[in-house]
Design a protein around this motif. Structure first.
Motif, PDB file in Angstrom:
ATOM      1  N   SER A 292      12.044  25.783 -28.935  1.00 22.23           N
ATOM      2  CA  SER A 292      11.986  26.152 -30.357  1.00 22.23           C
ATOM      3  C   SER A 292      10.851  25.427 -31.082  1.00 22.23           C
ATOM      4  O   SER A 292      10.087  26.038 -31.838  1.00 22.23           O
ATOM      5  CB  SER A 292      13.319  25.852 -31.041  1.00 22.23           C
TER       6      SER A 292
ATOM      7  N   ARG B 196      16.486  29.309 -39.144  1.00 20.10           N
ATOM      8  CA  ARG B 196      16.794  27.907 -39.407  1.00 20.10           C
ATOM      9  C   ARG B 196      17.507  27.750 -40.751  1.00 20.10           C
ATOM     10  O   ARG B 196      18.455  26.963 -40.866  1.00 20.10           O
ATOM     11  CB  ARG B 196      15.505  27.082 -39.392  1.00 20.10           C
TER      12      ARG B 196
ATOM     13  N   LEU C 273      16.265  32.877 -31.310  1.00 19.82           N
ATOM     14  CA  LEU C 273      15.229  33.361 -30.407  1.00 19.82           C
ATOM     15  C   LEU C 273      15.843  33.725 -29.051  1.00 19.82           C
ATOM     16  O   LEU C 273      16.882  33.180 -28.673  1.00 19.82           O
ATOM     17  CB  LEU C 273      14.152  32.294 -30.237  1.00 19.82           C
TER      18      LEU C 273
ATOM     19  N   ARG D 209       7.511  27.088 -32.734  1.00 19.74           N
ATOM     20  CA  ARG D 209       7.359  26.961 -34.185  1.00 19.74           C
ATOM     21  C   ARG D 209       5.995  26.380 -34.541  1.00 19.74           C
ATOM     22  O   ARG D 209       5.334  26.833 -35.483  1.00 19.74           O
ATOM     23  CB  ARG D 209       8.486  26.091 -34.733  1.00 19.74           C
TER      24      ARG D 209
ATOM     25  N   ILE E 144      11.717  32.695 -37.536  1.00 14.92           N
ATOM     26  CA  ILE E 144      12.220  31.366 -37.181  1.00 14.92           C
ATOM     27  C   ILE E 144      12.657  30.615 -38.431  1.00 14.92           C
ATOM     28  O   ILE E 144      13.715  29.957 -38.446  1.00 14.92           O
ATOM     29  CB  ILE E 144      11.142  30.575 -36.416  1.00 14.92           C
TER      30      ILE E 144
END
Length: 337
Positions: free
Chosen positions: A185, A247, A174, A189, A243
């Motif tokens: 984060s 990850r 990001l 999320r 996202i």
């Protein structure tokens, strides 16, 4: 992606591309997650007998229009192909919102179609070039456990060998500096997971768009209906999937030779066109580099002074440096033209 999305696809169009007589466009229809979708494979007709090729994958709110980029690789002896992914550019259809996706993994079908078609054209080896979100899409594709030989068996189609990956300002993290990214984060999320059907409405023309389009004084002319200056409405669902992909990728290790090109500085939050033009006005370079070093184990990194977010759209000096960096790196690969 545990398995490819669909069993097959159908070519529905083949002809001269809007970029002119040197470019051919083929459109394919296939079953997407919810409805029939399309993907478009564009290629430069130069070097028709070459067996090595470049495949370009664009970023978010984007499509392929960089003819000079294609000609650069043609002059190096490669064939050149580019994708307009489902929901982007030439592949936008009324049945789905532009840029919409259920998951970034669904673009694996677009890449399957491109690679299988390139193999039918006589391409044996390919280097993939991904810009911004395209870099995340391609990296996700290459990291998946469902290996290319199994995909070939699934479709009963041959693919060329992917021998390298080039990343142009990839969206691997990001757009926050590392210290801030660690703090924000989790809240981001949670927010996008709780409100997946929400949007951030696109209203204001971005300073980044003003740095590049000729209407605002930039160097480039492209279709503002396919790459609008204010962007498309930003879907929280799309951001959640980005996202999720970032990850997942952070936990993967990709061994393929990889070139990471990025600006020397981030200019997010700058207030004038001139200040934004000093670097990447879209992503945070430091977070991008940290993410790349975590995932790619055979990584070459090149920093481009005054490079824009799309390094090819930078002013001439930075653009030339970027093209030279790719040319030099390609020479290190086996069986380079």
């Amino acid at each position: 992606m545990s398995t490819p999305i669909g069993q097959d696809w159908q070519q529905v169009n083949d002809g001269e591309d809007l970029l002119g007589a040197n470019f051919r466009a083929r459109t394919f229809s296939f079953a997407g997650p919810k409805t029939q979708v399309h993907t478009t494979l564009i290629h430069h007709i130069g070097n028709p007998d070459a067996t090595n090729a470049i495949l370009y994958v664009h970023g978010y709110t984007d499509y392929f229009f960089q003819t000079g980029l294609a000609e650069h690789f043609i002059n190096l002896g490669y064939r050149f192909y580019a994708l307009d992914l489902q929901g982007y550019g030439r592949s936008i259809r009324p049945s789905t919102p532009p840029n919409w996706c259920e998951s970034l993994e669904q673009y694996g079908q677009d890449l399957d179609i491109a690679l299988a078609t390139m193999k039918q054209d006589g391409v044996n080896q390919v280097v993939i070039l991904g810009h911004s979100t395209g870099g995340l899409v391609v990296s996700t594709y290459l990291a998946q456990p469902y290996a290319l030989p199994e995909r070939e068996s699934h479709y009963n189609k041959a693919f060329p060998k992917v021998i390298g990956l080039m990343l142009n300002s990839p969206f691997l993290a990001l757009p926050f500096p590392p210290k801030i990214l660690n703090r924000v984060s989790w809240p981001i999320r949670v927010l996008v997971s709780l409100l997946p059907f929400s949007y951030l409405r696109a209203k204001k023309i971005s300073l980044y768009a003003k740095t590049i389009h000729c209407v605002f004084g930039g160097e480039w002319d492209y279709r503002l209906d396919w790459k609008p200056a204010q962007g498309f409405d930003l879907s929280f669902h799309w951001l959640r999937e980005v996202i999720h992909a970032q990850r997942n990728l952070a936990n993967q290790r990709i061994k393929i030779p990889t070139l990471l090109c990025h600006s020397a500085a981030s200019t997010i939050g700058k207030l004038t066109v001139e200040d934004v033009q000093q670097g990447d006005g879209v992503l945070d370079v430091e977070s991008m580099v940290q993410a790349a070093k975590k995932t790619f184990t055979n990584l070459t990194q090149v920093s481009i002074a005054q490079g824009f977010h799309d390094l090819y759209l930078s002013h001439e000096t930075a653009r030339t440096t970027y093209l030279s960096a790719m040319s030099d790196w390609l020479k290190t690969l086996p069986h380079a033209p």
